[in-house]
Motif scaffolding. Structure first.
Motif, PDB file in Angstrom:
ATOM      1  N   UNK A 237      -9.072   2.817   4.028  1.00  0.00           N
ATOM      2  CA  UNK A 237      -9.585   3.992   3.304  1.00  0.00           C
ATOM      3  C   UNK A 237      -8.784   4.210   2.016  1.00  0.00           C
ATOM      4  N   UNK A 238      -7.482   3.978   2.060  1.00  0.00           N
ATOM      5  CA  UNK A 238      -6.651   4.149   0.847  1.00  0.00           C
ATOM      6  C   UNK A 238      -7.093   3.166  -0.245  1.00  0.00           C
ATOM      7  N   UNK A 239      -7.419   1.944   0.158  1.00  0.00           N
ATOM      8  CA  UNK A 239      -7.878   0.951  -0.835  1.00  0.00           C
ATOM      9  C   UNK A 239      -9.252   1.351  -1.364  1.00  0.00           C
TER      10      UNK A 239
ATOM     11  N   UNK B 227     -11.355  -9.966   5.058  1.00  0.00           N
ATOM     12  CA  UNK B 227     -11.430  -8.673   5.743  1.00  0.00           C
ATOM     13  C   UNK B 227     -10.049  -8.012   5.586  1.00  0.00           C
ATOM     14  N   UNK B 228      -9.159  -8.193   6.538  1.00  0.00           N
ATOM     15  CA  UNK B 228      -7.828  -7.566   6.423  1.00  0.00           C
ATOM     16  C   UNK B 228      -7.015  -8.193   5.292  1.00  0.00           C
TER      17      UNK B 228
ATOM     18  N   UNK C 113      -4.372  -7.950  -0.137  1.00  0.00           N
ATOM     19  CA  UNK C 113      -4.330  -8.400  -1.541  1.00  0.00           C
ATOM     20  C   UNK C 113      -4.556  -7.237  -2.496  1.00  0.00           C
ATOM     21  N   UNK C 114      -5.551  -6.414  -2.156  1.00  0.00           N
ATOM     22  CA  UNK C 114      -5.835  -5.271  -3.040  1.00  0.00           C
ATOM     23  C   UNK C 114      -4.676  -4.267  -2.990  1.00  0.00           C
ATOM     24  N   UNK C 115      -4.014  -4.181  -1.844  1.00  0.00           N
ATOM     25  CA  UNK C 115      -2.843  -3.298  -1.736  1.00  0.00           C
ATOM     26  C   UNK C 115      -1.771  -3.700  -2.741  1.00  0.00           C
TER      27      UNK C 115
ATOM     28  N   UNK D 217       0.169  -1.919   2.724  1.00  0.00           N
ATOM     29  CA  UNK D 217      -0.851  -2.227   3.739  1.00  0.00           C
ATOM     30  C   UNK D 217      -0.239  -3.110   4.839  1.00  0.00           C
ATOM     31  N   UNK D 218       0.871  -2.655   5.453  1.00  0.00           N
ATOM     32  CA  UNK D 218       1.575  -3.539   6.396  1.00  0.00           C
ATOM     33  C   UNK D 218       0.747  -3.927   7.620  1.00  0.00           C
TER      34      UNK D 218
END
Ligand code: NAD
Length: 314
Positions: A228-230, A279-280, A285-287, A294-295
């Motif tokens: 959700x943060x991304x 997916x994850x 990557x976007x984090x 995004x640990x």
């Protein structure tokens, strides 16, 4: 309109079957030798809601496509990790006005597609249809679904191209919907795939079994919070609480809880590589790009890759 579907596995066969049954001019392209041989010999033999239906269809191996073939609409249904290699070959059977529709699970495909096609040609979406494969050329097609889609480019031609696809899908019973909030739907689906797929594969359980454990809750909540943060960093408004509640609906054994997610089928049942990087892995990557930690998504991606290695997945 010539419709070419590249990636003729479970979903490519479903769309090919339903479009062809509706009278469309459809060709399939695939890289799995046995599948192409079966499709060329017998067509699609579908287990369609329990009834066996044979549908002859034009089909090519990806390395032996008819040089005359030109797609007006290209639908991509490879696995995510095959996308880039597939796109490198599509120049041979597309033209400047080919519409390209990508319905893969995961996120970030628009960035890859932009490297090969003009933005006005690209249509992105997601689908609630499902499909399985009982063997080469033999899709198992049960239940109902829909396709949400949106043109990436903003020109009139881009908009009308997307509507044309919706009309074709509706004639075939594929239930097309023009969806301005497509990225919200893509991220909403990612919340489910980004939790159920990886966790059920690692823990070798179905979704109801996962939901019955206490210890999973914190992991699911953290994974969803990061997704959700991304999404919010990409201007997609969504509520963490709503997405957690949406994911928890998967635990219900009376609806879909007894189902093993597709990543489980790929990795545990069929020893195939997974779409985890889209997916994850894509969230991790976007984090990095947005400076958002995004640990949990990063760790889950690495665990799935470790399991792929342990199992010798191909
Ligand atoms: P699939 O694995 O059935 O097919 C993808 C490709 O893999 C095809 O080229 C197929 O020929 C090949 N393939 C399949 N089995 C193989 C085997 N045993 N050996 C070698 N090659 C093989 O994938 P799919 O389920 O059609 O999914 C395509 C995309 O659609 C993915 O991004 C998936 O996440 C997404 N999706 C799937 C479903 C579903 O219910 N299957 C639903 C929504 C979205």
């Amino acid at each position: 309109m010539k419709i070419v579907i590249v990636g003729a596995g479970a979903m490519g066969s479903r769309f090919g079957f339903m479009l062809k049954q509706a009278g469309q001019d459809v060709a399939l392209i695939d890289g799995w030798d046995k599948n192409v041989e079966a499709l060329q010999k017998d067509g699609i033999i579908a287990n369609y809601n329990g009834e066996e239906i044979q549908q002859p269809i034009e089909a090519y191996h990806e390395d032996a496509v008819d040089p005359e073939l030109k797609a007006d609409l290209l639908i991509i249904f490879t696995k995510a990790m095959q996308l880039e290699a597939t796109l490198q070959k599509t120049q041979a059977y597309t033209h400047n006005e080919t519409r390209v529709l990508c319905l893969l699970n995961g996120i970030g495909y628009e960035d890859i597609l932009r490297r090969y096609f003009d933005e006005d040609q690209i249509i992105i979406g997601n689908t609630m249809w499902t499909a399985g494969l009982e063997g080469p050329g033999r899709p198992k097609l049960f239940g109902d679904g829909s396709v949400n889609l949106l043109n990436l480019g903003k020109s009139d031609a881009a908009v009308s191209g997307a509507h044309e696809v919706i009309d074709i899908f509706n004639e075939a019973g594929l239930n097309g919907v023009y969806e301005k909030g497509i990225f919200y739907l893509i991220y909403k689906k990612l919340c489910v795939n980004g939790t159920m797929n990886g966790l059920c594969s690692l823990l070798e359980c179905n979704m109801a079994e996962l939901g019955a454990t206490e210890a999973n809750r914190e992991i699911v909540q953290q994974l969803v919070s990061e997704i959700v943060a991304i999404a919010q960093a990409e201007d997609v408004e969504m509520s963490r609480e709503e997405m957690i509640a949406h994911v928890e609906e998967c635990y219900n054994p009376e609806t879909i809880g007894l189902h093993y997610p597709s990543m489980y089928q790929d990795l545990i049942k069929n020893n195939r590589s997974t779409e985890i990087d889209f997916i994850n892995g894509a969230i991790a990557d976007k984090g990095k790009k947005y400076g958002i930690a995004t640990p949990y998504n990063d760790f889950l991606t690495r665990l799935i890759h470790t399991k792929e290695e342990l199992l010798g997945a191909k």
